[in-house]
Design an enzyme around this catalytic site. Sequence first.
Site, mmCIF file in Angstrom:
data_model
loop_
_atom_site.group_PDB
_atom_site.id
_atom_site.type_symbol
_atom_site.label_atom_id
_atom_site.label_comp_id
_atom_site.label_asym_id
_atom_site.label_seq_id
_atom_site.Cartn_x
_atom_site.Cartn_y
_atom_site.Cartn_z
ATOM 1 N NE ARG A 1 -14.288 28.907 121.927
ATOM 2 C CZ ARG A 1 -13.613 27.942 122.552
ATOM 3 N NH1 ARG A 1 -14.058 27.474 123.710
ATOM 4 N NH2 ARG A 1 -12.504 27.451 122.030
ATOM 5 N NE ARG B 1 -4.604 19.492 119.116
ATOM 6 C CZ ARG B 1 -4.959 20.129 120.208
ATOM 7 N NH1 ARG B 1 -4.423 19.767 121.369
ATOM 8 N NH2 ARG B 1 -5.843 21.109 120.181
ATOM 9 C CE LYS C 1 -9.308 30.768 119.384
ATOM 10 N NZ LYS C 1 -9.599 29.306 119.386
ATOM 11 C CB THR D 1 -7.262 31.513 128.044
ATOM 12 O OG1 THR D 1 -7.401 31.647 126.637
ATOM 13 C CG2 THR D 1 -6.474 30.251 128.343
#
Length: 492
Positions: free
Chosen positions: A39, A80, A232, A290
């Site tokens: 990845r 963010r 995802k 994760t």
Amino acid sequence: MQAARPLYNATKIVATIGPASTDFDILVKMIRAGVDVVRLNFSHGKAQDHIDRAALVRRAAAECGVEVAIMADMQGPKIRVGKFEEGKIFLNNGDKFILDARWGENGELGNQERVGLDYKALPRDVKPGDKLLLNDGLIVLIVDKVLGHEIFTTVKVGGELSNNKGINRQGGGLTAPALTSKDMEDIKTAMSFQADYLAISFPKNATDMEMARQLANIAGEPYGHKPMMIAKIERAEAIPVLQEILDASDGIMVARGDLAVEVGNAAVPALQKRMIQMARASNKLAITATQMMESMIVNAVPTRAEVSDVANAVLDGTDAVMTSAETASGKYPVETVEMMAAICLEAENSEYNKRDADFLNVQFTRIDQSIANATLFTAHHLRVKAIVALTESGSTALWMSRHSIDTPIFALTPLQTTQRKASLYRNVRAFHLLQEGGSHAVLRKAEEVLIKEGMVRKGDLIVVTWGSPMGQAGGTNALKIVRVGELDEIVS
């Protein structure tokens, strides 16, 4: 001395590479330890960094004599906080704190009272009473009021807040688009080195995935390349429309970090099982990701909880388990892969993984799907050593891999792209084989490949599928049962 690459693991390993693993020798050791897919995280680095790393992966895989798929993981929208004057602050319970969408436009940095936002639309997406979770949910803010570009909050759960930490709204509802302008450029970069898989962050619906696929196919057209698309699942909004997203994708990633922040930690284990089951039922792929081996970022061995986490994902039927920081920036990237491969193998061999065959009542309308299911039925009852799919596109091997069966599946294909993509299919190993000279000659070559690789021996019973005439994608219409070394005889 490093242990040899596992001869046959049904569950695949996706490993993220970064500073700790962007080294030829380290990467070779990781692949030999069991990495099937590498990845590339486009949230970090420049375009040339990813191009260079892709070339490194191809060189390392060639050194190991295997094909390894490359997954380009798009960053998605940056939801963010901005940067702070001192790099970080500490928020105490009960503190008042302002998220300011305009702070930083003139170079201002965050302080103890307020901080800027990368996601300028956040004030439009929240209302008083909303719960905002920062830094993967470690910090909790309650929205008191919204005035223009300012969100006034009270700290419910405090802690250290540093530069560029993520923001989620509990329950979802943020309107940020799944594909940003950066993602669109990154898709072009990924197609320039023919990434086998493209992972799309934060899709809310099927339209997001359809748009991403269209962009990828256009970008890949000069190279004659079409990647497989992974959605995802990390937004609460994606859960009610999961089937639509699956239908528009080739697979899903159970992205448990952001998803847990939005839906709550307690909801994730059941959602993980449900998503994997839905993917398998839809003939799609599933990756579980994760914090699977999080402690191995700094420790040479995982916790027992992490071992159980990986094993349970295998028992759930996931196609692959994935590492993130463990192999990208951790101290033990090779050891992490070795441990993960050992856990997967042990779980696969567990009696709890011996589920009843789930293909006996499957309905189908296509000849190639009929052959695939007939092969599974035959393999299940005859207890054959292996299933061999002579394939162009890999579809037959993929369909068979969606069902519970102990028999290993080998996809033999003339196409390198198919070989790489099959690296992610559970219970499938792909090898290169030219399909020339008629079915009898090709079957003999297939035997030779599998004997050479140590997968079968003379006298073993195998089931072989292929399309007649050979060389036409999607044309699987033949099945033969043979003993290795006795191809002239049909076993009855």
